[in-house]
Design an enzyme around this catalytic site. Structure first.
Site, PDB file in Angstrom:
ATOM      1  N   GLY A  88      38.462  35.453  33.968  1.00 56.61           N
ATOM      2  CA  GLY A  88      37.012  35.364  32.949  1.00 56.61           C
ATOM      3  C   GLY A  88      36.540  36.360  32.710  1.00 56.61           C
ATOM      4  N   ASP A  91      35.630  41.381  34.787  1.00 65.38           N
ATOM      5  CA  ASP A  91      36.347  42.416  35.595  1.00 65.38           C
ATOM      6  C   ASP A  91      34.892  43.708  35.235  1.00 65.38           C
ATOM      7  OD1 ASP A  91      38.393  43.974  36.722  1.00 65.38           O
ATOM      8  OD2 ASP A  91      37.629  45.548  36.299  1.00 65.38           O
ATOM      9  N   TYR A 446      34.436  46.664  47.546  1.00 68.25           N
ATOM     10  CA  TYR A 446      34.936  45.633  47.783  1.00 68.25           C
ATOM     11  C   TYR A 446      36.032  45.744  46.275  1.00 68.25           C
ATOM     12  CZ  TYR A 446      34.680  40.043  46.880  1.00 68.25           C
ATOM     13  OH  TYR A 446      34.843  39.404  46.558  1.00 68.25           O
ATOM     14  N   ASN A 448      35.711  43.457  43.867  1.00 68.76           N
ATOM     15  CA  ASN A 448      35.685  42.732  43.286  1.00 68.76           C
ATOM     16  C   ASN A 448      34.928  43.081  42.502  1.00 68.76           C
ATOM     17  OD1 ASN A 448      37.836  40.486  43.050  1.00 68.76           O
ATOM     18  ND2 ASN A 448      36.584  38.658  43.840  1.00 68.76           N
ATOM     19  N   TYR A 449      34.124  43.891  43.305  1.00 66.66           N
ATOM     20  CA  TYR A 449      33.186  44.244  42.781  1.00 66.66           C
ATOM     21  C   TYR A 449      33.111  46.071  42.129  1.00 66.66           C
ATOM     22  CZ  TYR A 449      29.721  41.415  44.739  1.00 66.66           C
ATOM     23  OH  TYR A 449      29.138  40.541  45.795  1.00 66.66           O
TER      24      TYR A 449
HETATM   25  P1  FDA Z   1      38.542  39.674  34.480  1.00 68.35           P
HETATM   26  O1  FDA Z   1      39.281  37.393  34.361  1.00 68.35           O
HETATM   27  O2  FDA Z   1      38.584  40.466  34.278  1.00 68.35           O
HETATM   28  O3  FDA Z   1      39.874  39.896  35.842  1.00 68.35           O
HETATM   29  C1  FDA Z   1      40.094  40.585  36.941  1.00 68.35           C
HETATM   30  C2  FDA Z   1      40.787  41.504  37.518  1.00 68.35           C
HETATM   31  O4  FDA Z   1      41.735  39.791  38.327  1.00 68.35           O
HETATM   32  C3  FDA Z   1      42.071  42.454  36.731  1.00 68.35           C
HETATM   33  O5  FDA Z   1      42.348  43.003  36.916  1.00 68.35           O
HETATM   34  C4  FDA Z   1      42.396  41.507  35.839  1.00 68.35           C
HETATM   35  O6  FDA Z   1      43.470  41.056  35.194  1.00 68.35           O
HETATM   36  C5  FDA Z   1      42.905  40.414  36.951  1.00 68.35           C
HETATM   37  N1  FDA Z   1      43.571  39.308  37.171  1.00 68.35           N
HETATM   38  C6  FDA Z   1      42.893  37.840  36.417  1.00 68.35           C
HETATM   39  N2  FDA Z   1      43.446  36.927  36.220  1.00 68.35           N
HETATM   40  C7  FDA Z   1      44.847  36.858  36.857  1.00 68.35           C
HETATM   41  C8  FDA Z   1      46.044  36.094  36.635  1.00 68.35           C
HETATM   42  N3  FDA Z   1      45.917  35.378  36.141  1.00 68.35           N
HETATM   43  N4  FDA Z   1      46.944  37.307  37.019  1.00 68.35           N
HETATM   44  C9  FDA Z   1      46.942  38.118  37.776  1.00 68.35           C
HETATM   45  N5  FDA Z   1      45.883  39.088  37.821  1.00 68.35           N
HETATM   46  C10 FDA Z   1      44.706  38.799  36.591  1.00 68.35           C
HETATM   47  N6  FDA Z   1      32.248  38.285  43.048  1.00 68.35           N
HETATM   48  C11 FDA Z   1      32.192  37.623  43.932  1.00 68.35           C
HETATM   49  O7  FDA Z   1      33.363  37.683  45.870  1.00 68.35           O
HETATM   50  N7  FDA Z   1      30.714  36.686  44.500  1.00 68.35           N
HETATM   51  C12 FDA Z   1      29.863  36.726  44.070  1.00 68.35           C
HETATM   52  O8  FDA Z   1      29.356  36.546  44.504  1.00 68.35           O
HETATM   53  C13 FDA Z   1      30.569  36.950  42.272  1.00 68.35           C
HETATM   54  N8  FDA Z   1      29.203  37.320  41.243  1.00 68.35           N
HETATM   55  C14 FDA Z   1      29.920  38.038  40.276  1.00 68.35           C
HETATM   56  C15 FDA Z   1      28.945  37.263  39.543  1.00 68.35           C
HETATM   57  C16 FDA Z   1      28.935  37.331  37.764  1.00 68.35           C
HETATM   58  C17 FDA Z   1      27.889  37.680  37.065  1.00 68.35           C
HETATM   59  C18 FDA Z   1      30.274  38.939  38.244  1.00 68.35           C
HETATM   60  C19 FDA Z   1      30.623  39.327  36.528  1.00 68.35           C
HETATM   61  C20 FDA Z   1      31.001  38.783  38.866  1.00 68.35           C
HETATM   62  C21 FDA Z   1      30.791  38.331  39.760  1.00 68.35           C
HETATM   63  N9  FDA Z   1      31.454  38.675  41.474  1.00 68.35           N
HETATM   64  C22 FDA Z   1      31.930  38.088  42.437  1.00 68.35           C
HETATM   65  C23 FDA Z   1      33.207  39.811  40.698  1.00 68.35           C
HETATM   66  C24 FDA Z   1      34.263  38.532  40.626  1.00 68.35           C
HETATM   67  O9  FDA Z   1      35.032  37.783  41.791  1.00 68.35           O
HETATM   68  C25 FDA Z   1      35.090  40.048  39.406  1.00 68.35           C
HETATM   69  O10 FDA Z   1      34.783  40.724  39.403  1.00 68.35           O
HETATM   70  C26 FDA Z   1      36.580  38.636  40.003  1.00 68.35           C
HETATM   71  O11 FDA Z   1      37.586  40.010  39.872  1.00 68.35           O
HETATM   72  C27 FDA Z   1      36.340  37.976  38.002  1.00 68.35           C
HETATM   73  O12 FDA Z   1      37.035  37.859  37.610  1.00 68.35           O
HETATM   74  P2  FDA Z   1      37.041  37.471  36.516  1.00 68.35           P
HETATM   75  O13 FDA Z   1      38.849  36.012  36.521  1.00 68.35           O
HETATM   76  O14 FDA Z   1      36.238  36.485  35.888  1.00 68.35           O
HETATM   77  O15 FDA Z   1      37.666  37.927  36.013  1.00 68.35           O
END
Ligand code: FDA
Length: 506
Positions: A88, A91, A446, A448-449
């Site tokens: 998504g 990060d 945490y 994820n933050y």
């Molecule tokens: P992204 O793609 O940036 O990945 C994040 C990390 O995971 C990176 O290191 C990436 O390389 C790795 N990764 C991603 N996909 C992978 C895969 N398929 N295989 C291996 N590694 C992979 N958290 C929470 O617990 N509760 C909440 O309510 C929220 N709300 C929230 C709101 C907003 C607006 C934001 C910006 C963030 C949150 N978060 C959150 C935090 C969120 O859970 C955290 O940022 C996640 O890592 C985002 O995952 P994405 O896949 O979107 O990010």
């Protein structure tokens, strides 16, 4: 420049050699292609996109299947390129799309299918799906099932599940990662492994230890959870004054002890009215039940809030997802990227609280909030199911004894080094001020933050002892076990970044 072009051409021709009968230009995007820029910059925290330290990726691979992921891993290794996996793209520090050495992004946007088996109460969801798509798909087949993951619908499943993931059902059902029962990963050798073939140690590690250190997780099998046909939500706003601070104090003592069905998040925020500005406390709640049961429960366990029937709204669980996300309209809204959060630059930090914070601290926080504009302190109560699960069940260790989690967040509209430093320094000061009142030894955070201020791997071969500085904040005693898994599944440390799990023997 010539080197960069050569590397790019070699990477593309390697992909062509491995998968000869597909047109690579449909899923490998390089500098010279018009789509490149828009794909590179989608879903970025603009603070991270402005980073001068990062290079532009040599290529972005948007695979349609496992074979293309496998080829991207093999070709990156062969040509000395790093890999960043993006689902998504949320990060907080941009680690899914930034890198200081030549690299390739594997972007999971085309792998977002969701298949639900409602009889077995399970689903397979691919990493590129968003939480909103998952919630929507569940609601399409059942009004009495849901999934306990995060609140923002645009968050990607891949990063979220692999870092833990919690939302409004955390007290009833735990984390998203607690409810994962199988997964498919492609490892450093390009092998496509499920739970059985990857083994229990790797399966343990990817549920909260961060996927990026171990491989590319393609999909997850999850256990759906039951929700009642009607749930209740409320938002109660209070201006911050001494009376509200007493209510907050009560909340700290009670929110983690309430019935597991009741989740009351507290948000302290600075609000701009037409004529006035004020620091407010928002009590934002989901109750897995009806108003007739909630109001007496609140009168008994948290009468200080003064909750009235008129403050409460009954709705389906899927509508409560929209409510929490601040969206008004039909559930289809969860499918679009209208929930894209990156209108502002932002920086966040996190803490866990194990003892109620004294009231005078909230008075000081209120004063500090007057110095800034877009600032938030989001506090999510734990207890309930979170206290029943052991610290080592998965890598996420913040369980029993934690009253709540804090996320400190500052946003700003105009960037520039001076502007961002001003906001980030303000946040750092608040974080420093909170030190005596939050978890210690280590001060927990945490994953994820994501917060690079707590420490990074200074080198490719950073030792386990050096990385403990940040690793034990996220994972406590589980960090060592994560390094052992890492050493076994990725002994050359191919999948690495500023906060990836180091090898145990380094
Ligand atoms: P992204 O793609 O940036 O990945 C994040 C990390 O995971 C990176 O290191 C990436 O390389 C790795 N990764 C991603 N996909 C992978 C895969 N398929 N295989 C291996 N590694 C992979 N958290 C929470 O617990 N509760 C909440 O309510 C929220 N709300 C929230 C709101 C907003 C607006 C934001 C910006 C963030 C949150 N978060 C959150 C935090 C969120 O859970 C955290 O940022 C996640 O890592 C985002 O995952 P994405 O896949 O979107 O990010």
């Amino acid at each position: 420049c010539i080197d960069a072009i050569r590397t790019r051409n070699e990477f593309v021709s390697c992909m062509n050699n491995i998968i000869p009968f597909t047109n690579t230009s449909s899923y490998v995007f390089t500098h010279d292609m018009p789509m490149y820029s828009s794909i590179v910059s989608s879903q970025h925290n603009p603070r991270c996109s402005n980073s001068t330290a990062s290079r532009r990726p040599v290529g972005i691979v948007t695979p349609q299947n496992e074979i293309e992921i496998r080829a991207a891993i093999i070709c990156s290794r062969e040509h000395g390129l790093q890999v960043r996996v993006r689902s998504g793209g949320h990060d907080y520090e941009g680690l899914s799309y930034l890198c200081r050495t030549p690299f390739v992004i594997i972007d999971m946007r085309n792998l977002r299918s969701i298949s639900i088996d409602i009889k077995k109460e399970t689903a397979w969801v691919q990493s590129g799906a968003t939480l909103g798509e998952l919630y929507y798909s569940i609601a399409q087949v059942s009004q009495t099932h849901g999934f306990p993951a995060g609140i923002c619908p645009s968050v990607g499943v891949g990063g979220h599940f692999s870092g833990g993931g919690f939302g409004a059902m955390v007290r009833k059902y735990g984390l998203a990662a607690d409810n994962v029962i199988d997964a498919y990963i492609i490892d450093v050798k390009g092998r496509f492994l499920d739970r059985e073939s990857m083994g229990e140690e790797l399966f343990w590690a990817i549920r909260g230890g961060g996927g990026a250190s171990f491989g590319v997780i393609v999909s997850w099998k999850i256990k759906l959870v039951r929700v009642p046909p009607k749930v209740t939500v409320f938002n109660v706003y209070k201006n911050m004054d001494q009376h509200t601070i007493k209510i907050i104090s009560r909340w700290q003592h009670e929110a983690h002890k309430m019935k597991n069905e009741l989740f009351i998040r507290l948000i302290i925020q600075y609000v701009h009215g037409d004529e006035d500005t004020a620091v407010q406390a928002l009590f934002n709640s989901l109750f897995l039940g009806e108003i007739k049961d909630l109001v007496p429960l609140m009168n008994e366990s948290f009468p200080q809030l003064g909750l009235k029937t008129k403050d409460c709204i009954e709705m389906s669980w899927i509508d409560s997802v929209l409510y929490f996300a601040g969206l008004k309209g039909a559930p289809e809204l969860l499918l679009g990227n209208k929930t894209d959060p990156y209108v502002n630059y932002f920086k966040a930090k996190s803490d866990f609280v194990t003892k109620p914070v004294p009231q005078h601290v909230f008075s000081r926080i209120q004063e500090k909030f007057h110095q800034q504009k877009l600032v938030f302190m989001l506090m999510d109560p734990y207890g309930g199911r979170m206290s029943e699960i052991s610290e080592s069940h998965i890598p996420f260790p913040h369980r029993k004894r934690n009253l709540y989690n804090i996320q400190y967040l500052v946003k700003w509209e105009v960037n520039g080094v001076r502007a961002s430093n001003k906001h980030i320094n303000w946040l750092k000061e608040l974080y420093k001020y909170m030190e005596p009142y939050v978890s210690r030894h280590p001060r927990s955070a945490y994953l994820n933050y994501r917060d690079l201020d707590i420490g990074i791997n200074p080198r490719e071969n950073t030792s386990y002892l050096e990385a403990r500085v940040w690793g034990e904040k996220y994972f406590k005693g589980n960090f060592k076990r994560l390094t052992k898994v890492k050493s076994k599944v990725d002994p050359d440390n191919f999948f690495r970044n500023e906060q990836s799990i180091p090898l145990h023997q380094n």
